[in-house]
Scaffold this active site. Sequence first.
Site, PDB file in Angstrom:
ATOM      1  N   GLU A 154       0.886  -1.171   0.000  1.00  0.00           N
ATOM      2  CA  GLU A 154       0.000   0.000   0.000  1.00  0.00           C
ATOM      3  C   GLU A 154       0.915   1.210   0.000  1.00  0.00           C
ATOM      4  OE1 GLU A 154      -1.480   3.183   0.856  1.00  0.00           O
ATOM      5  OE2 GLU A 154      -1.866   2.455   2.890  1.00  0.00           O
ATOM      6  N   CYS A 165      -1.753   8.976   2.922  1.00  0.00           N
ATOM      7  CA  CYS A 165      -1.442   8.506   1.574  1.00  0.00           C
ATOM      8  C   CYS A 165      -2.578   8.802   0.608  1.00  0.00           C
ATOM      9  CB  CYS A 165      -1.135   7.009   1.595  1.00  0.00           C
ATOM     10  SG  CYS A 165      -2.444   6.025   2.354  1.00  0.00           S
TER      11      CYS A 165
END
Length: 534
Positions: free
Chosen positions: A301, A335
């Site tokens: 990720e 993110c």
Amino acid sequence: MASRRVSSLLSRSFMSSSRSIFSLRGMNRGAQRYSNLAAAVENTITPPVKVEHTQLLIGGRFVDAVSGKTFPTLDPRNGEVIAQVSEGDAEDVNRAVAAARKAFDEGPWPKMTAYERSKILFRFADLIEKHNDEIAALETWDNGKPYEQSAQIEVPMLARVFRYYAGWADKIHGMTMPGDGPHHVQTLHEPIGVAGQIIPWNFPLLMLSWKLGPALACGNTVVLKTAEQTPLSALLVGKLLHEAGLPDGVVNIVSGFGATAGAAIASHMDVDKVAFTGSTDVGKIILELASKSNLKAVTLELGGKSPFIVCEDADVDQAVELAHFALFFNQGQCCCAGSRTFVHERVYDEFVEKAKARALKRNVGDPFKSGIEQGPQVDSEQFNKILKYIKHGVEAGATLQAGGDRLGSKGYYIQPTVFSDVKDDMLIATDEIFGPVQTILKFKDLDEVIARANNSRYGLAAGVFTQNLDTAHRLMRALRVGTVWINCFDVLDASIPFGGYKMSGIGREKGIYSLNNYLQVKAVVTSLKNPAWL
């Protein structure tokens, strides 16, 4: 060689300009507001928690690193040392992997029923709730995020994720299917083995839960490496896992650096799977190390530069507030932050003025104070990197509407910053800044904004703000990202899968999809003589 590149990437630091960004453009907007905030961050509150665990957790015991080395974890409010933490390296990873392998092959964990495993995870969730304030205080002290965010959002979410996966533990099963002859055909869903997990510093607790939850529900054992910036909360969580009844060696926690401990996990021949959350550059190295060792399974990720699209029919006040949250939450250190704010030309000017006003009202200060929206950035490296990107934005010709400089004289506080007149090729529009810097871009129609939003190496998430259902569905289908939030943002329930397209990662975390990351599928075919039916 890969290890050296990890070291280079993790140690890279941008030097901030000694001149105020305002002096570059002769700007002084909101100066009095920021002057008042600067005075407010100088005096820090003593955190309401003691640091009790600073060693490595291996085989059910807290132990020193083999080397005896320690490293300081720092308070981002002032740069002062909170504690010295044991610095794990390859030797310590070897010890942790050996403990995890023994627990998987010989310990009580694989012999437990799935229901027994689920009860341990439920008890653990109860303990998280019991120790909510203590966990939250450690998280805020080490990371800098507002205490109210830690205590009211993130620690409750930590418990929620483990309850979710506790519920899954006894519902994981294979299938039977018809064969073409006299055979009984079935599949078994088996734990993958020893999982290596490397978590980031921006959401230490949530990223721990997204990885540990499914791994434990599926019956695996784990070696988890914390980020060197934020090791403390995970060590307390490890203690609570054992209080809940987790057998020794099932979860091992190594504090250390990416170039040593992280690389050792990714390249270890007895680790069956590695999951990593962090930058795209380091993710590539993790993938390389995994492939060059035992070809272990990999989940990544990684980075993002998510578009937040405000359509012409938007309620501007609501859109401004949601776009502000999408970017500035967690000091912009997300993110999936909505870091490219695309606004239709019809409402652009109004949006910019209101976005500027909202940024100037943002309450920045000591994260332990009530009502604080934004604390300091996590460390000096991130702080200097953000200031350098702000300087790039000014020099590239974007209009600095608010912020643009550090806040106060100590700690890693940055003024909430807003740029307008941003072009797609500016660094502030292409790179993941990971800080409180909102970039506002203008668009004319849907075809244009779809093409521009997709013109990125990242594909993690997107936000869409519109009152038109057809527009929402068109954008939902057209955007090449792993998550699309429509008239909302950062809705991250335990059941919702999360992951990216393109260079934002491989695989999905959370929800039912994450279970596949920690399972092997075995086909079993048994010959039958004179079956009653086929």
